[in-house]
Design an enzyme around this catalytic site. Structure first.
Site, mmCIF file in Angstrom:
data_model
loop_
_atom_site.group_PDB
_atom_site.id
_atom_site.type_symbol
_atom_site.label_atom_id
_atom_site.label_comp_id
_atom_site.label_asym_id
_atom_site.label_seq_id
_atom_site.Cartn_x
_atom_site.Cartn_y
_atom_site.Cartn_z
ATOM 1 N N ASN A 10 45.196 49.261 39.687
ATOM 2 C CA ASN A 10 45.365 49.385 38.242
ATOM 3 C C ASN A 10 43.968 49.315 37.623
ATOM 4 O O ASN A 10 43.378 48.242 37.534
ATOM 5 C CB ASN A 10 46.249 48.239 37.725
ATOM 6 C CG ASN A 10 46.377 48.255 36.212
ATOM 7 O OD1 ASN A 10 45.907 49.184 35.548
ATOM 8 N ND2 ASN A 10 47.017 47.228 35.663
ATOM 9 N N TRP A 11 43.472 50.466 37.243
ATOM 10 C CA TRP A 11 42.098 50.529 36.729
ATOM 11 C C TRP A 11 41.991 49.972 35.311
ATOM 12 O O TRP A 11 40.894 49.818 34.798
ATOM 13 C CB TRP A 11 41.581 51.979 36.774
ATOM 14 C CG TRP A 11 41.435 52.553 38.164
ATOM 15 C CD1 TRP A 11 41.796 51.951 39.351
ATOM 16 C CD2 TRP A 11 40.876 53.819 38.519
ATOM 17 N NE1 TRP A 11 41.499 52.770 40.407
ATOM 18 C CE2 TRP A 11 40.926 53.938 39.927
ATOM 19 C CE3 TRP A 11 40.336 54.885 37.782
ATOM 20 C CZ2 TRP A 11 40.464 55.063 40.607
ATOM 21 C CZ3 TRP A 11 39.877 56.006 38.468
ATOM 22 C CH2 TRP A 11 39.935 56.091 39.859
ATOM 23 N N LYS A 12 43.113 49.713 34.666
ATOM 24 C CA LYS A 12 43.129 49.197 33.285
ATOM 25 C C LYS A 12 42.229 50.084 32.403
ATOM 26 O O LYS A 12 42.135 51.284 32.653
ATOM 27 C CB LYS A 12 42.741 47.718 33.266
ATOM 28 C CG LYS A 12 43.643 46.897 34.217
ATOM 29 C CD LYS A 12 43.541 45.417 34.065
ATOM 30 C CE LYS A 12 44.490 44.741 35.064
ATOM 31 N NZ LYS A 12 44.491 43.279 34.939
ATOM 32 N N GLU A 98 49.783 42.389 30.183
ATOM 33 C CA GLU A 98 48.851 42.668 29.082
ATOM 34 C C GLU A 98 49.547 43.457 27.979
ATOM 35 O O GLU A 98 49.291 43.257 26.795
ATOM 36 C CB GLU A 98 47.611 43.397 29.631
ATOM 37 C CG GLU A 98 46.744 42.439 30.454
ATOM 38 C CD GLU A 98 45.929 43.085 31.558
ATOM 39 O OE1 GLU A 98 45.752 44.315 31.562
ATOM 40 O OE2 GLU A 98 45.463 42.322 32.441
ATOM 41 N N GLU A 168 53.551 39.636 39.095
ATOM 42 C CA GLU A 168 52.180 39.321 38.697
ATOM 43 C C GLU A 168 52.169 38.034 37.880
ATOM 44 O O GLU A 168 52.366 38.078 36.649
ATOM 45 C CB GLU A 168 51.595 40.464 37.848
ATOM 46 C CG GLU A 168 51.486 41.783 38.573
ATOM 47 C CD GLU A 168 50.341 42.636 38.026
ATOM 48 O OE1 GLU A 168 49.653 43.252 38.840
ATOM 49 O OE2 GLU A 168 50.131 42.666 36.799
ATOM 50 N N GLY A 174 43.097 38.366 36.842
ATOM 51 C CA GLY A 174 41.711 38.397 36.387
ATOM 52 C C GLY A 174 41.054 37.033 36.337
ATOM 53 O O GLY A 174 39.976 36.882 35.767
ATOM 54 N N SER A 214 44.517 38.779 41.179
ATOM 55 C CA SER A 214 43.329 38.417 41.973
ATOM 56 C C SER A 214 43.505 38.695 43.459
ATOM 57 O O SER A 214 43.036 37.928 44.306
ATOM 58 C CB SER A 214 42.935 36.959 41.725
ATOM 59 O OG SER A 214 42.608 36.769 40.359
ATOM 60 N N GLY A 235 43.856 44.803 40.244
ATOM 61 C CA GLY A 235 43.010 45.131 39.104
ATOM 62 C C GLY A 235 41.554 45.208 39.521
ATOM 63 O O GLY A 235 41.080 46.224 40.017
ATOM 64 N N GLY A 236 40.842 44.109 39.348
ATOM 65 C CA GLY A 236 39.387 44.062 39.562
ATOM 66 C C GLY A 236 38.918 44.712 40.852
ATOM 67 O O GLY A 236 37.992 45.533 40.840
#
Ligand code: 13P
Length: 258
Positions: A10-12, A98, A168, A174, A214, A235-236
């Site tokens: 998920n590149w957000k 989010e 999640e 994050g 994470s 994500g990250g």
């Protein structure tokens, strides 16, 4: 029967088109036509076409991060399922925490989006997860059950096989804090039980339940070793090709052991 592991990035709200191209190229080169596991990238809307063109006929699958529940019309700023299909998008993340926390998406809205996605042959990655306060109040299982059942209202058993559930925990997103494999497995097994109560055991055994929060190369193996953890929504670590590909490698190894 073994479920196919999903490694989804998920590149957000990251990456211009040029940056997105740089990120996807080594991923496509490494994955090629391998399809022992499902590899998915959820790019910003603005990079879908660029990334889709670079993915071409490889096995990498393209996802959006959100979608409108309506088909067309006066909905300024929104994007329909048909518009995503037009860009060869196959998956869509729905109900991310989010979106819920920052943009006020309710379970009822998430449910409408899930139904619209399925009607248009898009596979929803339906997210659920508790906040730290909810976990500390002992409400973890209740919160996930409520979000899951609300999100799947009106979804048939046949359709549910095309849904990927993403657990999640909000406190792990994050933050560098990961749920321990045992904590995550407890919730995943519970989610599968809720699915079995709704759809029957056979269907529940087919639905992929992935973990997000994470997930990194150094914690992925222990998470994927759990029987009900069928992959990750990352994500990250999905923003660095080397890290994402390390997660894919772990996914391939875990799949081979299933
Ligand atoms: P991080 O991997 O950065 O914690 O993000 C998880 C997430 O929200 C994926 O959807």
């Amino acid at each position: 029967m073994s479920r196919k592991i999903v490694i989804a990035g998920n590149w957000k709200m990251n990456k211009t088109r040029a940056e997105a191209a740089e990120l996807i190229k080594p991923i496509v080169a490494a994955i090629g036509n391998k399809n022992d596991i499902s590899v998915v990238v959820a790019t910003p809307f603005t990079a879908l076409e660029t990334v889709g063109n670079l993915i071409g006929n490889s096995s990498v699958q393209l996802s959006a991060q959100n979608m409108c529940d309506k088909a067309s019309g006066a909905f300024t700023g929104e994007t329909s399922a048909a518009m995503l299909r037009d860009l060869h998008v196959s998956h869509v993340i729905l109900g991310h925490s989010e979106r819920r926390a920052i943009y006020g998406e309710t379970d009822a809205l998430v449910n409408k989006k899930v139904l619209a996605a399925l009607e248009n042959n898009l596979k929803p990655l339906l997210c659920t997860g508790e906040t730290l306060a909810e976990r500390e109040a002992g409400k973890t299982l209740d919160v996930n059950k409520t979000q899951l059942l609300a999100g799947l209202e009106g979804v048939s058993a046949a359709q549910a096989e095309n849904v990927i559930v993403a657990y999640e925990p909000v406190w792990a997103i994050g933050t560098g804090k990961t749920a321990t494999p045992e904590m995550a497995q407890e919730v995943h097994a519970f989610i599968r039980k809720v699915l079995a109560d709704k759809y029957g055991e056979a269907t529940a055994q087919k639905i992929r339940i992935v973990y997000g929060g994470s997930m990194k190369p150094d914690n992925v193996d222990a998470l994927l070793a759990q029987p009900d953890i069928d992959g990750g929504l990352i994500g990250g670590a999905s923003l660095v090709a080397k890290d994402f590909l390390a997660l894919v490698e772990s996914g391939l190894k875990a799949q081979a052991k299933r």
